[in-house]
Design a protein around this motif. Structure first.
Motif, PDB file in Angstrom:
ATOM      1  N   LEU A 238      67.367  49.405  55.911  1.00 25.65           N
ATOM      2  CA  LEU A 238      66.154  50.059  55.416  1.00 25.65           C
ATOM      3  C   LEU A 238      64.889  49.264  55.710  1.00 25.65           C
ATOM      4  CD1 LEU A 238      67.386  51.411  52.000  1.00 25.65           C
ATOM      5  CD2 LEU A 238      66.638  52.745  53.972  1.00 25.65           C
ATOM      6  N   SER A 239      65.044  48.165  56.442  1.00 22.44           N
ATOM      7  CA  SER A 239      63.865  47.310  56.593  1.00 22.44           C
ATOM      8  C   SER A 239      62.797  47.976  57.455  1.00 22.44           C
ATOM      9  CB  SER A 239      64.278  45.983  57.211  1.00 22.44           C
ATOM     10  OG  SER A 239      64.712  46.234  58.527  1.00 22.44           O
ATOM     11  N   TYR A 240      61.568  47.690  57.145  1.00 18.97           N
ATOM     12  CA  TYR A 240      60.438  48.278  57.862  1.00 18.97           C
ATOM     13  C   TYR A 240      59.424  47.169  58.088  1.00 18.97           C
ATOM     14  CZ  TYR A 240      59.137  48.336  52.971  1.00 18.97           C
ATOM     15  OH  TYR A 240      58.905  47.965  51.684  1.00 18.97           O
ATOM     16  N   PRO A 241      58.542  47.297  59.076  1.00 18.21           N
ATOM     17  CA  PRO A 241      57.629  46.194  59.369  1.00 18.21           C
ATOM     18  C   PRO A 241      56.555  46.039  58.290  1.00 18.21           C
ATOM     19  CG  PRO A 241      57.180  48.065  60.800  1.00 18.21           C
ATOM     20  CD  PRO A 241      58.389  48.418  60.003  1.00 18.21           C
ATOM     21  N   LEU A 242      56.417  44.805  57.800  1.00 15.36           N
ATOM     22  CA  LEU A 242      55.364  44.500  56.837  1.00 15.36           C
ATOM     23  C   LEU A 242      54.122  44.004  57.562  1.00 15.36           C
ATOM     24  CD1 LEU A 242      57.445  42.399  54.301  1.00 15.36           C
ATOM     25  CD2 LEU A 242      56.755  44.774  54.048  1.00 15.36           C
ATOM     26  N   LEU A 243      54.406  43.199  58.588  1.00 13.07           N
ATOM     27  CA  LEU A 243      53.308  42.607  59.346  1.00 13.07           C
ATOM     28  C   LEU A 243      53.566  42.901  60.803  1.00 13.07           C
ATOM     29  CD1 LEU A 243      50.883  40.591  59.655  1.00 13.07           C
ATOM     30  CD2 LEU A 243      52.603  38.800  59.864  1.00 13.07           C
ATOM     31  N   ASP A 244      52.563  43.389  61.490  1.00 15.94           N
ATOM     32  CA  ASP A 244      52.745  43.768  62.874  1.00 15.94           C
ATOM     33  C   ASP A 244      51.517  43.308  63.662  1.00 15.94           C
ATOM     34  OD1 ASP A 244      53.619  44.824  65.154  1.00 15.94           O
ATOM     35  OD2 ASP A 244      53.821  46.888  64.434  1.00 15.94           O
ATOM     36  N   VAL A 245      51.713  42.255  64.457  1.00 10.23           N
ATOM     37  CA  VAL A 245      50.584  41.692  65.197  1.00 10.23           C
ATOM     38  C   VAL A 245      50.823  41.919  66.667  1.00 10.23           C
ATOM     39  CG1 VAL A 245      49.275  39.594  65.681  1.00 10.23           C
ATOM     40  CG2 VAL A 245      50.380  39.888  63.460  1.00 10.23           C
ATOM     41  N   SER A 246      49.817  42.428  67.366  1.00  9.79           N
ATOM     42  CA  SER A 246      50.010  42.565  68.805  1.00  9.79           C
ATOM     43  C   SER A 246      48.793  42.066  69.570  1.00  9.79           C
ATOM     44  CB  SER A 246      50.296  44.035  69.156  1.00  9.79           C
ATOM     45  OG  SER A 246      49.300  44.858  68.650  1.00  9.79           O
ATOM     46  N   ASN A 247      49.075  41.402  70.657  1.00  7.80           N
ATOM     47  CA  ASN A 247      48.071  40.943  71.607  1.00  7.80           C
ATOM     48  C   ASN A 247      46.980  40.088  70.967  1.00  7.80           C
ATOM     49  OD1 ASN A 247      46.886  40.734  74.121  1.00  7.80           O
ATOM     50  ND2 ASN A 247      45.576  42.519  73.770  1.00  7.80           N
ATOM     51  N   LEU A 248      47.359  39.222  70.038  1.00  7.24           N
ATOM     52  CA  LEU A 248      46.353  38.442  69.318  1.00  7.24           C
ATOM     53  C   LEU A 248      45.787  37.333  70.206  1.00  7.24           C
ATOM     54  CD1 LEU A 248      45.146  38.415  66.432  1.00  7.24           C
ATOM     55  CD2 LEU A 248      46.597  36.449  65.996  1.00  7.24           C
ATOM     56  N   THR A 249      44.462  37.336  70.309  1.00  7.80           N
ATOM     57  CA  THR A 249      43.782  36.353  71.157  1.00  7.80           C
ATOM     58  C   THR A 249      42.639  35.735  70.374  1.00  7.80           C
ATOM     59  OG1 THR A 249      44.300  37.657  73.106  1.00  7.80           O
ATOM     60  CG2 THR A 249      42.513  36.059  73.323  1.00  7.80           C
ATOM     61  N   MET A 250      42.506  34.425  70.502  1.00  5.57           N
ATOM     62  CA  MET A 250      41.433  33.744  69.775  1.00  5.57           C
ATOM     63  C   MET A 250      40.777  32.703  70.678  1.00  5.57           C
ATOM     64  SD  MET A 250      40.009  33.366  66.676  1.00  5.57           S
ATOM     65  CE  MET A 250      38.457  32.498  66.640  1.00  5.57           C
ATOM     66  N   ASP A 251      39.483  32.834  70.858  1.00  3.80           N
ATOM     67  CA  ASP A 251      38.732  31.864  71.657  1.00  3.80           C
ATOM     68  C   ASP A 251      37.835  31.024  70.765  1.00  3.80           C
ATOM     69  OD1 ASP A 251      39.805  32.941  73.941  1.00  3.80           O
ATOM     70  OD2 ASP A 251      38.112  34.289  74.317  1.00  3.80           O
ATOM     71  N   PHE A 252      37.822  29.717  71.038  1.00  5.41           N
ATOM     72  CA  PHE A 252      36.816  28.849  70.413  1.00  5.41           C
ATOM     73  C   PHE A 252      35.930  28.350  71.527  1.00  5.41           C
ATOM     74  CE2 PHE A 252      40.543  28.153  67.634  1.00  5.41           C
ATOM     75  CZ  PHE A 252      39.999  28.636  66.459  1.00  5.41           C
ATOM     76  N   GLY A 253      34.760  28.914  71.648  1.00  5.93           N
ATOM     77  CA  GLY A 253      33.918  28.520  72.766  1.00  5.93           C
ATOM     78  C   GLY A 253      34.696  28.731  74.059  1.00  5.93           C
ATOM     79  N   GLY A 254      34.978  27.669  74.777  1.00  7.93           N
ATOM     80  CA  GLY A 254      35.703  27.822  76.031  1.00  7.93           C
ATOM     81  C   GLY A 254      37.212  27.743  75.863  1.00  7.93           C
ATOM     82  N   LEU A 255      37.669  27.352  74.689  1.00  4.15           N
ATOM     83  CA  LEU A 255      39.098  27.110  74.495  1.00  4.15           C
ATOM     84  C   LEU A 255      39.803  28.369  74.012  1.00  4.15           C
ATOM     85  CD1 LEU A 255      41.307  24.688  74.113  1.00  4.15           C
ATOM     86  CD2 LEU A 255      40.791  25.087  71.713  1.00  4.15           C
ATOM     87  N   ARG A 256      40.836  28.788  74.728  1.00  2.00           N
ATOM     88  CA  ARG A 256      41.615  29.939  74.280  1.00  2.00           C
ATOM     89  C   ARG A 256      42.810  29.410  73.501  1.00  2.00           C
ATOM     90  NH1 ARG A 256      42.078  35.556  77.288  1.00  2.00           N
ATOM     91  NH2 ARG A 256      40.019  35.504  76.340  1.00  2.00           N
ATOM     92  N   ALA A 257      42.707  29.465  72.172  1.00  2.00           N
ATOM     93  CA  ALA A 257      43.754  28.865  71.344  1.00  2.00           C
ATOM     94  C   ALA A 257      44.947  29.798  71.214  1.00  2.00           C
ATOM     95  CB  ALA A 257      43.202  28.517  69.965  1.00  2.00           C
ATOM     96  N   LEU A 258      44.695  31.106  71.303  1.00  2.00           N
ATOM     97  CA  LEU A 258      45.785  32.079  71.274  1.00  2.00           C
ATOM     98  C   LEU A 258      45.543  33.063  72.394  1.00  2.00           C
ATOM     99  CD1 LEU A 258      46.066  32.985  67.493  1.00  2.00           C
ATOM    100  CD2 LEU A 258      47.695  31.653  68.827  1.00  2.00           C
ATOM    101  N   ASN A 259      46.631  33.465  73.057  1.00  2.00           N
ATOM    102  CA  ASN A 259      46.453  34.341  74.203  1.00  2.00           C
ATOM    103  C   ASN A 259      47.497  35.455  74.164  1.00  2.00           C
ATOM    104  OD1 ASN A 259      45.752  35.469  76.574  1.00  2.00           O
ATOM    105  ND2 ASN A 259      46.224  33.690  77.863  1.00  2.00           N
ATOM    106  N   GLY A 260      47.121  36.555  73.543  1.00  2.00           N
ATOM    107  CA  GLY A 260      47.992  37.731  73.530  1.00  2.00           C
ATOM    108  C   GLY A 260      49.323  37.526  72.853  1.00  2.00           C
ATOM    109  N   VAL A 261      49.315  37.045  71.646  1.00  2.00           N
ATOM    110  CA  VAL A 261      50.565  36.795  70.932  1.00  2.00           C
ATOM    111  C   VAL A 261      50.990  38.052  70.155  1.00  2.00           C
ATOM    112  CG1 VAL A 261      51.667  35.419  69.149  1.00  2.00           C
ATOM    113  CG2 VAL A 261      50.025  34.356  70.706  1.00  2.00           C
TER     114      VAL A 261
END
Ligand SMILES: Nc1ncnc2c1ncn2[C@@H]1O[C@H](COP(=O)(O)OP(=O)(O)OP(=O)(O)O)[C@@H](O)[C@H]1O
Ligand SMILES: [Mg+2]
Lengths: 300, 401, 266
Positions: free
Chosen positions: C4-27
């Motif tokens: 019966l489990s269903y998704p509680l949290l669903d993250v797609s393509n998460l990207t985070m830039d700090f200035g020039g630094l890409r700390a996350l790239n499509g997670v």
């Protein structure tokens, strides 16, 4: 049109003075993220030292440009010494304390220094001698640009150039930039952060003293309270330009100088100080990072 | 030996530092110079001794934090016991209350008047304590809200003849309104910006009062403000002062009651959490801006209400009563007393107001000492004279749980 | 895992830039109800940044973050304020412990109840029966949580006086006080000794069984990760490089190279 140019140069002069003070705020903030409330007082002490030096040496026969240079040099020396001492007493023991503690300490230091000068000297306005001579070649422009204004503007430009060279090309300048960017990394790469912080206070305080002596001889009087308002405005200028950014501090100062000059010239002189604070509030609401500041995300 | 050398160096450094300002005084018009060499001696000796005190305090602080402060021991525990043990503090409170009630009956008007002033600062200190001490928001323009209350009473009375009791809640409300108006835009900023904006705001209010003659009568201020009446009865000078005194005592009690309840409430805890760690606070589901705003506005409310009382007490107000120095005094009351601590703030208010009043010599150096003590407090005893103790028995588990 | 489990949290393509630094790239990452999921990766891979993005502390540059509380409709929470994220049922702890140091242990937990309670200034001053009832409920619930993490005897201590491991457990209790449906733990075992680590593992399992809270945890201790997690996501340089069950991940050559290899060197 003359009136416009008078206000323009008046604003430029003001802006130059603000810039000299604002640089101290911005440099200190860039390195230890502290609003050094006592910075305005360092500027005031610079003006007072200049007055005392001028008074003593004029009795010994000095006058004119040599007196100005002498007053300036000793004022810079003393203000730097004060800046250095203030940091050692009021801020250094508080590194790593809660963020409120150094702010309160800074306020306390500011109040202390104001009253120290008040008690050691006087609460009255003291007349400050006009150390800048009237140049003959300025005669045709006298309606909108006086000799002392010219000197202020030129001195400020020279000081800015010197500061830029210092920061770009010297060892201490590089260390300062590294520390401002990332204190931990700077420390790992062998930068003596304590030394850098001290130097920042010394340089910033010296710049403020240059401004203090120049404006005092331009306006012709000083008292113990001048640092408070000037400091507040210079801080406004620093925030306006983007605190932590050196070109920003200069740009913000000029904008503030002109805003004040034109607003008092064309609107009302009663509310001279109100314009600056309104500008501050508006900037903080709409662009808290300032004109040249980059908005950064606080690391969690 | 090492200590002496160090202290000598410090002493020389300070003699050098203070030399122009302390020794020389020039008169640029008469062209004379006055040399005050004695000052150099004072500075030299003072700095020498003080450097010992400084080092001693630093060492003690380092030792204290190293072993987590069982060193700051006996005295600390004693004051804590007085403050937390009902057997100890109940009699003290009773004595203070009785003293407070009979004070105006045995003292002359002058003394009572001074005491009213002290009580006004107690309430202002407790009000600012909500903002600075509990919520950790450095408000340097607190006096602006005080001015709002005072001018509200003066002007509403002058134009519409409104009485003290009508304006008291209006003044409080206006204080809150101004607090919200200022707080709303600036409270989302980082803490140090808040300090500077409130400082600017305080100056704006004062400058407007000084320059807008048609509205506020400018620097000359407003006089003949009526003292509070009692169901239409008018008092002579002495009883009016007594009446005000009791009013202030009631106000202090009310304030203590409110602050005390707030401290151990959902809102109070949110304030403290905000003070301790903004990010963790938000992660706990607390709305940062809203929480800050309630503290800021509540503090302003108190200032507004006390402003009304101040106008009624002095019967004359002008912008000179609302300078930054006033904000600084109130802030030093909070800082010296111990941020968040009710008893500490009250104690500091009495010390800071009564000492200069009775020691005239002291009053000249008052602001100098305030400034210095703010620095020293932050360096050596950030928790203030009496630190805010979290009551241990504040939260009891229900027995069936 | 139940059917019966269903998704509680669903993250797609998460990207985070700090200035020039890409700390996350499509997670991409998802957590279903009843799961314990681990997020691992070498130092500075972007794990904490991932937490900060999905809890509203940073606003991600790109990507979608959806949460759906038990049976609730899906809700996109990009750029939502952190307090609202917590309110919607996702709570977290911090890698560098962020307690309220001069408040008591109990108070720290009660603060967590803030977003589930309502009384305001007036209620606090009047202390009417509703406020009293609410306070009492908060206090009781907080004691209960302190018991769960084994800190009830320290209730009246100041949080800063607790030993390190206890502080970490207090952070867990505090975040559980917000009644989350999913709990994010950032290196909960860091700095703990083996016994404390084992107890922590039991605690996390209990949280899932008894409180029915799903857990997403960042952890460097591979023993803990392997024992607790149903699924594991691996990130390196801000990039998702593998995902799957513990066995799958531990056999994945990219992971061995990027992560486990480094672990063996260390
Ligand atoms: N606010 C920020 N501003 C700039 N850079 C940041 C910020 N937050 C994180 N970073 C950078 O993002 C990268 C990822 O950092 P993060 O803290 O997410 O790593 P991590 O995987 O949690 O590592 P660790 O295992 O050491 O905790 C690092 O290079 C870090 O310096
Ligand atoms: Mg991390």
């Amino acid at each position: 049109m003359d009136y416009f140019w008078e206000l323009f140069f008046g604003g430029l002069t003001r802006g130059s003075i603000y810039a000299l003070i604002a640089l101290g705020y911005t440099m200190v903030y860039g390195i230890i993220e502290l609003i050094n409330f006592a910075h305005g007082e360092v500027y005031m002490i610079g003006a007072f030292t200049g007055l005392i030096v001028a008074g003593v040496f004029s009795l010994m026969g000095f006058s004119g440009a040599s007196l100005l240079v002498l007053a300036m040099v000793i004022a810079v020396l003393y203000s730097s010494a004060y800046g250095y001492t203030i940091e050692k007493i009021a801020y250094k023991p508080l590194r790593g304390a809660s963020r409120l503690a150094p702010l309160i300490s800074a306020i306390g230091m500011s109040i202390f220094l104001q009253n120290y000068v008040l008690l050691a000297q006087t609460s009255d306005f003291l007349p400050f001698p006009a150390l800048i001579p009237e140049f003959d070649f300025m005669e045709p422009y006298i309606d909108y640009l006086g000799s002392s204004e010219l000197v202020i503007i030129l001195t400020t430009v020279l000081v800015m150039i010197a500061l830029t060279v210092l920061i770009k090309f010297t060892k201490i300048g590089k260390a300062m930039r590294a520390t401002a960017q990332n204190k931990k990394m700077a420390m790992l790469t062998g930068v003596n952060v304590d030394h850098v912080i001290s130097m920042t206070f010394i340089i910033g305080s010296g710049l403020a003293a240059v401004g203090g002596v120049l404006i005092a001889t331009h306006i012709g009087q000083i008292n113990f309270y001048i640092g408070f308002i000037a400091g507040l405005k210079a801080f406004t200028a620093a925030v306006l330009g983007g605190i932590g950014s050196i070109p920003g501090a200069v740009l913000g100062s000029l904008i503030l100088g002109w805003t004040e000059s034109f607003a008092t010239g064309y609107i009302s002189s009663d509310y001279e100080d109100v314009f600056a604070f309104c500008l501050l509030v508006l900037i903080l609401i709409f662009r808290p990072a300032g004109i040249l500041g980059r908005s950064t995300t606080q690391k969690v | 030996m090492f200590g002496i050398k160090k202290s000598l160096l410090v002493s020389i450094w300070f003699m050098f530092l203070t030399f122009p300002l302390m020794v020389i005084r020039v008169d640029t018009i008469e062209k004379t110079v006055q040399w005050r060499w004695m000052n150099m001696v004072y500075v030299g000796v003072g700095a020498f001794l003080f450097s010992y005190v400084w080092r001693f305090l630093l060492e003690r602080k380092a030792a204290g934090s190293a072993v987590d402060a069982p060193a700051a021991t006996v005295k600390e525990r004693f004051t804590q016991r007085i403050l937390t043990d009902p057997k100890m503090y109940r009699p003290v409170i009773a004595i203070v209350l009785v003293g407070a009630v009979i004070f105006p009956l045995i003292m002359d008007t002058y003394q009572v008047n001074i005491m009213v002033t002290a009580l006004i600062y107690v309430v202002l200190g407790l009000g600012l304590n909500i903002v600075v001490g509990l919520a950790g928001l450095l408000d340097l323009g607190y006096v602006a809200f005080y001015a709002v209350g005072a001018y509200a009473y003066a002007l509403l009375n002058y134009h519409f003849g409104l009485g003290f009791w009508t304006v008291l809640p209006i003044g409080a409300g206006l204080g809150a309104l101004f607090g919200i108006m200022l707080g709303f835009p600036v409270l989302r900023l980082r803490g140090d910006y808040l300090a500077i904006v409130t400082l600017g705001f305080g100056e704006i209010i004062r400058l407007v009062l000084e320059n807008w003659n048609e509205f506020s009568f400018g620097p000359s201020g407003i006089s003949n403000i009526p003292r509070p009446g009692f169901f239409g009865m008018a008092f002579d000078m002495h009883s009016a002062t007594q009446y005000l005194y009791y009013l202030m005592v009631a106000m202090v009690l009310f304030t203590i009651f409110v602050v005390n309840r707030l401290q151990h409430s959902r809102i109070g805890r949110a304030w403290m959490a905000l003070r301790e760690d903004e990010i963790a606070c938000q992660a706990m589901g607390i709305d940062r801006t809203k929480t800050k705003l309630t503290a800021f506005a509540l503090g302003a409310t108190w200032a507004g209400a006390v402003g009304v009382i101040f106008a009624a007490k002095t019967t004359f107000i002008n912008p000179a009563s609302f300078t930054f120095m006033e904000s600084a005094i109130i802030l030093s009351i909070v800082v010296l007393g111990g941020m968040g601590s009710i008893v500490g703030v009250m104690l500091a208010a009495f010390i800071l107001v009564l000492l200069p009043e009775y020691l005239r010599a002291f009053s000249e150096y008052r602001m100098l000492i305030f400034g210095a003590s703010m620095v020293l407090m932050m360096v050596f005893r950030p928790q203030g004279l009496i630190s805010n103790i979290r009551k241990k028995d504040a939260y009891k588990r229900s027995s069936d749980a | 895992m139940s059917k019966l489990s269903y998704p509680l949290l669903d993250v797609s393509n998460l990207t985070m830039d700090f200035g020039g630094l890409r700390a996350l790239n499509g997670v991409d990452l998802s957590v279903k109800s009843g799961e314990i999921v681990a997020l691992i990766g070498p130092n500075r891979a972007g794990k904490t940044t991932f937490f900060n993005c999905i809890t509203g502390i940073y606003t991600p540059t790109h990507g979608d973050i959806y949460i759906s509380a038990r049976g609730d409709k899906r809700r996109r929470i990009n750029g939502m304020k952190p307090n609202l994220v917590t309110r919607h049922g996702m709570a977290r702890t911090f890698q560098n412990i962020r307690l309220f140091p001069t408040m008591t242990v109990l108070e720290n937990v009660i603060v967590g109840r803030h977003c589930r309670t309502h009384s305001g200034i007036l209620g606090a001053v009047m202390r009417n029966s509703r406020t009293r009832r609410e306070e009492q409920e908060s206090v009781d619930r907080s004691y209960e949580l302190l018991e769960k993490v084994g800190l009830q005897m320290f209730a009246d201590e100041l949080a800063k006086n607790l030993p390190y491991g206890a502080q970490r457990r207090l952070e867990i209790a505090r975040s559980m006080a917000t009644d989350p449906f999913i709990l994010l733990l950032d290196e909960p075992a860091a700095g703990m000794n083996p016994q404390e680590t084992a107890e922590l593992g039991e605690l996390v399992l209990r949280i899932r069984e008894q409180e029915k809270i799903a857990v997403l945890l960042i952890e460097h201790d591979m023993k803990v990760v392997m024992r607790l997690s149903d699924r594991i996501y691996v990130v390196e340089y801000g990039q998702g490089i593998a995902a799957g069950t513990p066995e799958e991940v531990s056999k994945n050559p990219a992971v061995i190279k990027a992560y486990l290899g480094e672990e063996h060197d260390a």
